[in-house]
Write a protein that holds these residues in place. Structure first.
Motif, short mmCIF file in Angstrom:
data_model
loop_
_atom_site.label_atom_id
_atom_site.label_comp_id
_atom_site.label_asym_id
_atom_site.label_seq_id
_atom_site.Cartn_x
_atom_site.Cartn_y
_atom_site.Cartn_z
N GLN A 36 23.77 50.42 49.39
CA GLN A 36 23.57 50.39 47.95
C GLN A 36 24.58 51.27 47.20
OE1 GLN A 36 21.36 48.33 46.53
NE2 GLN A 36 20.86 47.62 48.61
N GLU A 37 25.31 52.09 47.94
CA GLU A 37 26.31 52.97 47.30
C GLU A 37 27.43 53.23 48.29
OE1 GLU A 37 26.66 57.42 45.22
OE2 GLU A 37 24.72 56.61 45.85
N ALA A 38 28.66 53.22 47.76
CA ALA A 38 29.84 53.50 48.58
C ALA A 38 30.96 53.94 47.64
CB ALA A 38 30.25 52.29 49.40
N GLY A 39 31.91 54.69 48.20
CA GLY A 39 33.03 55.17 47.41
C GLY A 39 34.22 54.23 47.48
N LYS A 40 35.19 54.50 46.59
CA LYS A 40 36.39 53.67 46.54
C LYS A 40 37.16 53.79 47.85
CE LYS A 40 40.73 53.04 44.05
NZ LYS A 40 41.59 53.51 42.93
N GLY A 41 37.59 52.65 48.40
CA GLY A 41 38.30 52.61 49.67
C GLY A 41 37.42 52.26 50.84
N GLY A 42 36.09 52.26 50.66
CA GLY A 42 35.18 51.90 51.74
C GLY A 42 35.06 50.39 51.86
N THR A 43 34.17 49.98 52.77
CA THR A 43 33.95 48.56 53.03
C THR A 43 32.47 48.28 52.93
OG1 THR A 43 35.86 48.48 54.51
CG2 THR A 43 34.29 46.67 54.65
N LEU A 44 32.14 47.15 52.32
CA LEU A 44 30.77 46.73 52.09
C LEU A 44 30.59 45.34 52.69
CD1 LEU A 44 28.01 47.24 50.63
CD2 LEU A 44 29.02 46.08 48.65
N THR A 45 29.50 45.15 53.44
CA THR A 45 29.21 43.84 54.04
C THR A 45 28.21 43.11 53.17
OG1 THR A 45 29.62 44.71 56.26
CG2 THR A 45 28.41 42.64 56.09
N ALA A 74 36.58 43.85 39.21
CA ALA A 74 37.80 44.20 39.94
C ALA A 74 38.31 42.93 40.61
CB ALA A 74 37.52 45.30 40.96
N ASN A 75 38.99 42.09 39.82
CA ASN A 75 39.40 40.78 40.33
C ASN A 75 40.45 40.88 41.42
OD1 ASN A 75 37.83 39.13 38.38
ND2 ASN A 75 39.16 40.08 36.87
N GLY A 76 41.31 41.89 41.36
CA GLY A 76 42.37 42.01 42.36
C GLY A 76 41.86 42.35 43.74
N ASP A 77 40.64 42.89 43.86
CA ASP A 77 40.08 43.28 45.16
C ASP A 77 38.94 42.37 45.58
OD1 ASP A 77 41.70 45.66 45.62
OD2 ASP A 77 40.63 46.48 43.89
N GLY A 78 38.80 41.20 44.95
CA GLY A 78 37.74 40.27 45.32
C GLY A 78 38.07 39.54 46.61
N LYS A 91 30.38 38.41 54.87
CA LYS A 91 31.75 38.75 54.51
C LYS A 91 31.85 40.23 54.19
CE LYS A 91 36.04 37.55 53.56
NZ LYS A 91 36.96 36.98 54.58
N ASP A 92 32.97 40.85 54.62
CA ASP A 92 33.24 42.25 54.29
C ASP A 92 34.02 42.31 52.97
OD1 ASP A 92 32.01 43.07 56.59
OD2 ASP A 92 33.88 43.17 57.76
N LEU A 93 33.58 43.19 52.09
CA LEU A 93 34.18 43.32 50.75
C LEU A 93 34.64 44.76 50.56
CD1 LEU A 93 34.72 42.08 47.91
CD2 LEU A 93 32.42 42.89 47.28
N PRO A 94 35.94 44.99 50.26
CA PRO A 94 36.40 46.36 50.01
C PRO A 94 35.82 46.90 48.70
CG PRO A 94 38.17 44.81 49.57
CD PRO A 94 37.05 44.01 50.17
N VAL A 95 35.49 48.16 48.71
CA VAL A 95 34.91 48.80 47.52
C VAL A 95 36.05 49.21 46.60
CG1 VAL A 95 33.48 50.69 46.66
CG2 VAL A 95 32.93 49.59 48.84
N ALA A 96 35.98 48.79 45.36
CA ALA A 96 37.00 49.12 44.35
C ALA A 96 36.30 49.47 43.05
CB ALA A 96 37.95 47.94 44.14
N GLU A 97 36.99 50.22 42.20
CA GLU A 97 36.45 50.62 40.91
C GLU A 97 36.72 49.53 39.87
OE1 GLU A 97 37.96 54.38 39.79
OE2 GLU A 97 36.84 55.48 41.33
N PRO A 98 35.69 49.01 39.24
CA PRO A 98 35.90 47.98 38.22
C PRO A 98 36.48 48.60 36.95
CG PRO A 98 33.58 48.55 38.35
CD PRO A 98 34.26 49.30 39.46
N ALA A 125 30.52 55.14 44.09
CA ALA A 125 30.48 56.60 44.05
C ALA A 125 31.71 57.13 43.32
CB ALA A 125 30.41 57.16 45.47
N GLY A 126 31.47 58.06 42.38
CA GLY A 126 32.56 58.67 41.63
C GLY A 126 33.02 57.89 40.43
N HIS A 127 32.48 56.71 40.21
CA HIS A 127 32.89 55.90 39.05
C HIS A 127 32.04 56.26 37.84
CE1 HIS A 127 35.04 52.60 37.24
NE2 HIS A 127 33.90 52.03 36.83
N PRO A 128 32.60 56.32 36.64
CA PRO A 128 31.81 56.71 35.47
C PRO A 128 30.65 55.75 35.22
CG PRO A 128 34.16 56.50 34.91
CD PRO A 128 34.00 56.07 36.31
#
Length: 365
Positions: A36-45, A74-78, A91-98, A125-128
């Protein structure tokens, strides 16, 4: 007999259909997240079920619960994924800041076929984090017919006046509330430049579920010509665009051509008039010469003694020509005409003319 039949029907047991025989609704598509929570650069399934088989999906991380559409994602990291024969995927989805602040969601949507979407809450995590924007009251307008520009130019436009047209568009209210006095934005752009937006308020109401014909004025700067693009925006979204080809104001070109031709000609004529006025007249010098020639004194007359001594008669004085307009020869030879041709001793009359009275010899006394 009828009473007996009615009593038998009431005593019969009622039969119900089994639960398996009742029609079942198709399950709605859904997704599940490995965290339910992850920081930028992580991976989400992301795991999904209930989708149509062999369907292409897109997975995005969006801010503000995707209220503003995919512009908040975050269309570039979809990522893209195709469902299996049973309508499921993993599918694995990289975590990015929108681009927008949280609350955030993972958004899954079909690319082809009937539209279907599913969202799952997620925290970057860490996003406003910011409160969701309040949705403005009013209907939602959409374009139902291609726009068009009505009107034409006039003589003033041919000489550089601002071109004017009316943007006519048919819109429909697809919302649940009426749109009263909607405020549109009309933008005009030329070439690669960004459009210049101006607010145009339409007086009236578009009821929910109804359509309306709207006319908005459009005006370009003075002297504009070339290919322009007119765009209509409502609620921050561009509803329609219409090209506009504006002719060149040839009256302005004709004015500058005449100005460049007339002004030099006028200056030349004025200069020639000034030169003609200040330059000396050739007739004035000739008048002075004629005046000076008439002032030359006449030759002295022969005395009577001189005539008696030589025994000749004194020549008659020459008559002067009468005053009047003289020809070119007289004007050039005025000075020579007034002077005597011969001296008194060499006059032709003294040498060739025969004497009228023969001389008498006198003796000496």
């Amino acid at each position: 007999m009828s009473l007996l039949s009615l009593s038998l029907l009431l005593l019969l047991p009622t039969t119900t259909l089994p639960a398996s025989a009742a029609p079942q609704a198709a399950p709605a598509p859904r997704i599940q997240l490995s965290a339910q929570e992850a920081g930028k650069g992580g991976t989400l399934t992301v795991t999904g079920r209930g989708w149509r088989p062999r369907t292409l999906l897109t997975l995005l991380i969006c801010g503000q619960n995707m209220i503003g559409g995919t512009n908040a994602c975050a269309n570039g990291d979809g990522r893209a994924v195709t469902t299996g024969p049973d309508g499921s995927f993993r599918k694995d989805l990289p975590v990015a800041e929108p681009p927008e602040p949280c609350p955030c969601v993972v958004h899954a949507a079909t690319v082809t076929g009937a539209p279907a979407t599913a969202d799952a809450p997620f925290t970057v995590a860490g996003h406003p984090v910011a409160p969701l924007p309040r949705e403005e009251a009013g209907g939602r307008l959409s374009v139902l017919a291609p726009p068009r520009l009505e009107g034409s130019g006039n003589l003033l436009t041919w000489f550089g006046a601002p071109p004017q047209r009316r943007l006519v568009i048919t819109v429909g209210n697809v919302g649940t509330t009426p749109a009263k006095d909607p405020v549109f934005e009309v933008g005009t752009s030329h070439g690669v430049f960004a459009p210049q937006w101006e607010e145009r308020q339409w007086q009236g109401t578009v009821p929910a579920g109804r359509r309306q014909r709207i006319e908005l004025p459009v005006e370009l700067p003075a002297g504009a010509h070339g290919d322009y693009l007119v765009a209509l925006k409502y609620g921050g979204k561009v509803l329609a665009e219409q090209p506009w080809g504006v002719g060149r104001p040839w009256g302005v070109t004709l004015f500058w051509v005449l100005l460049c031709a007339v002004v030099p000609a006028a200056v030349f004529r004025i200069g020639m008039a000034v030169v003609d006025r200040v330059r000396p007249r050739p007739g004035a010098a000739r008048t002075k010469r004629r005046t000076g020639a008439r002032a030359v004194p006449r030759a002295p007359r022969r005395t009577a003694a001189a005539g008696r001594h030589r025994g000749t008669r004194a020549p008659a004085p020459r008559a002067e020509p009468a005053a009047g307009p003289a020809g070119p020869a007289a004007q050039d030879g005025d000075t020579a005409a007034t002077l005597p041709w011969f001296t008194p001793d060499t006059a032709p009359s003294a040498t060739t003319a025969p004497p009228t009275d023969p001389p008498t010899s006198r003796g000496s006394t």
